[in-house]
Design an enzyme around this catalytic site. Structure first.
Site, PDB file in Angstrom:
ATOM      1  N   ILE A 151       0.864  -1.172   0.000  1.00  0.00           N
ATOM      2  CA  ILE A 151       0.000   0.000   0.000  1.00  0.00           C
ATOM      3  C   ILE A 151       0.907   1.230   0.000  1.00  0.00           C
ATOM      4  CG2 ILE A 151      -2.004  -1.085   1.073  1.00  0.00           C
ATOM      5  CD1 ILE A 151      -1.140  -0.043   3.761  1.00  0.00           C
ATOM      6  N   ASP A 152       0.366   2.363  -0.382  1.00  0.00           N
ATOM      7  CA  ASP A 152       1.172   3.567  -0.556  1.00  0.00           C
ATOM      8  C   ASP A 152       1.725   4.074   0.772  1.00  0.00           C
ATOM      9  OD1 ASP A 152       0.583   3.519  -3.268  1.00  0.00           O
ATOM     10  OD2 ASP A 152      -1.195   4.771  -3.028  1.00  0.00           O
ATOM     11  N   LYS A 153       2.767   4.892   0.673  1.00  0.00           N
ATOM     12  CA  LYS A 153       3.461   5.443   1.835  1.00  0.00           C
ATOM     13  C   LYS A 153       2.496   6.077   2.831  1.00  0.00           C
ATOM     14  CE  LYS A 153       6.744   9.124   3.052  1.00  0.00           C
ATOM     15  NZ  LYS A 153       7.643  10.185   2.532  1.00  0.00           N
ATOM     16  N   THR A 155      -0.800   5.794   2.965  1.00  0.00           N
ATOM     17  CA  THR A 155      -2.003   5.015   3.237  1.00  0.00           C
ATOM     18  C   THR A 155      -1.727   4.139   4.448  1.00  0.00           C
ATOM     19  OG1 THR A 155      -2.651   4.981   0.904  1.00  0.00           O
ATOM     20  CG2 THR A 155      -3.594   3.281   2.316  1.00  0.00           C
ATOM     21  N   ARG A 256      -7.142   5.789  -5.658  1.00  0.00           N
ATOM     22  CA  ARG A 256      -6.875   7.211  -5.880  1.00  0.00           C
ATOM     23  C   ARG A 256      -7.171   7.600  -7.334  1.00  0.00           C
ATOM     24  NH1 ARG A 256      -0.883   7.528  -3.434  1.00  0.00           N
ATOM     25  NH2 ARG A 256      -1.158   9.788  -3.720  1.00  0.00           N
TER      26      ARG A 256
END
Length: 343
Positions: A151-153, A155, A256
């Protein structure tokens, strides 16, 4: 443009840090300009120096920094040292472990933690922490220990880590075959019209901003990979909406990108423009209110709340939930109070 797996170049003792295949629709562009759009936190001078040293190659041949890229070119950028991604260092970073047995590990990742080392983020990642706390984690197809998905930084939320080769294979197949369960909660700009819906649209690299992804229309679908997101409204809060999203696929920035595509960019998502006021009034007081929300929640409003998968050894279906973090909850409360008093 397709990213290719990093490999060391043993013939001249240089190491390949980045490799790209240029999209068929690419217009002629200097390779140094092209690469700074492709590589996060890379400077033009560093690319030009690499070219002077013979470290920028197109289709296997070194080129100067003024070379004009063409469709289907395969570009490699090499340096005399291995990439930081290949030099993993164990770091004593605490982990929020939700579940652990001899085969799998479920982590609740905090905001600000990058999942694996990459350009500009060489330490403090989840991988650095994992290799400190656990020995002999199996590598995935990109040689990243234990990592099944990411998962993104900025998130927050749940990730499953494989502790054995069998678990890595079994879990990776579940994600590929869409049998795992992943549910996120998000705050998005605007009043989402439908109570629930499905977004289908191939996701690929943005043609102009290489740090973003975008949804390609039907006639350009070959530029992206299929992606499906199911969303449901949880609560309407005036100029923003609290939603849940269930993923069938796991493309980079999928929620997103998909939510922006239907006109509902994630709240305070800087990369996709959600850190601007996209809905609401022009009153100064309202602007101050939104700025205060941004301060409370200084990241995109996205949390990986639910994760479910079949245990690779027992076959039991396991489901885990991570509570919505305080920063998102505080932002929700602010909008709830604002919507109530505007009504």
């Amino acid at each position: 443009m397709t990213n290719i797996l990093e490999t060391p170049n043993s013939e001249d003792e240089r190491y390949e840090h980045f490799s790209f295949k240029v999209d068929k629709g690419q217009k002629p562009l200097r390779i140094d300009k092209f690469l700074i759009n492709c590589i996060e936190n890379m400077t033009r001078s560093k690319i030009q120096n690499a070219a002077k040293e013979g470290g920028v190659l197109v289709n296997g041949t070194a080129v100067k920094s003024n070379y004009k890229v063409r469709p289907h070119d395969v570009i490699s950028v090499t340096f005399e040292h291995p990439s930081y991604e290949q030099l993993l260092v164990a770091e004593d970073i605490p982990l929020d472990i939700v579940y652990e047995d001899e085969d799998v590990l479920v982590i609740n990742k905090p905001a600000g933690m990058v999942v694996h080392p990459g350009h500009g983020n060489y330490s403090g990642t989840l991988i650095n922490a994992l290799i400190f706390h656990f020995d002999n984690l199996p590598n995935n197809s990109s040689n990243r220990p234990g990592l099944v998905h990411r998962i993104d930084k900025d998130t927050t939320g749940l990730l499953v880590i494989a502790k054995t080769e069998q678990a890595m294979t079994h879990l990776s197949n579940q994600f590929a075959e869409k049998t795992s369960e992943r549910e996120y909660v998000a705050i998005v700009w605007g009043n989402v019209k439908e109570d629930e819906g499905t977004i289908e649209g191939n996701i690929g690299r943005h043609p102009k901003n290489r740090l973003q992804n975008t949804v390609y229309l039907e006639d350009e679908a070959e530029k992206g990979k299929p992606a499906v997101t199911h969303y449901k409204v949880i609560e309407r809060l005036g100029y923003v909406t609290l939603i849940s999203c269930k993923l069938e696929t796991g493309r980079t920035h999928q929620i997103r990108v998909h939510m922006k595509h239907i006109g509902h960019t994630l709240f305070n998502d800087e990369r996709y423009g959600g850190d601007n006021i996209l809905k609401g009034t022009t009153f100064t007081k309202y602007k101050q209110f939104v700025d205060n929300c941004f301060k409370v929640l200084p990241r995109q409003a996205l949390h990986a709340k639910t994760l479910g998968f079949e245990h690779p050894k027992t076959g039991e279906f396991l489901r885990f939930e991570a509570a919505i973090p305080d920063d998102i909850n505080q932002c929700i409360e602010k909008w709830r109070h604002y919507a109530k008093h505007q009504g």
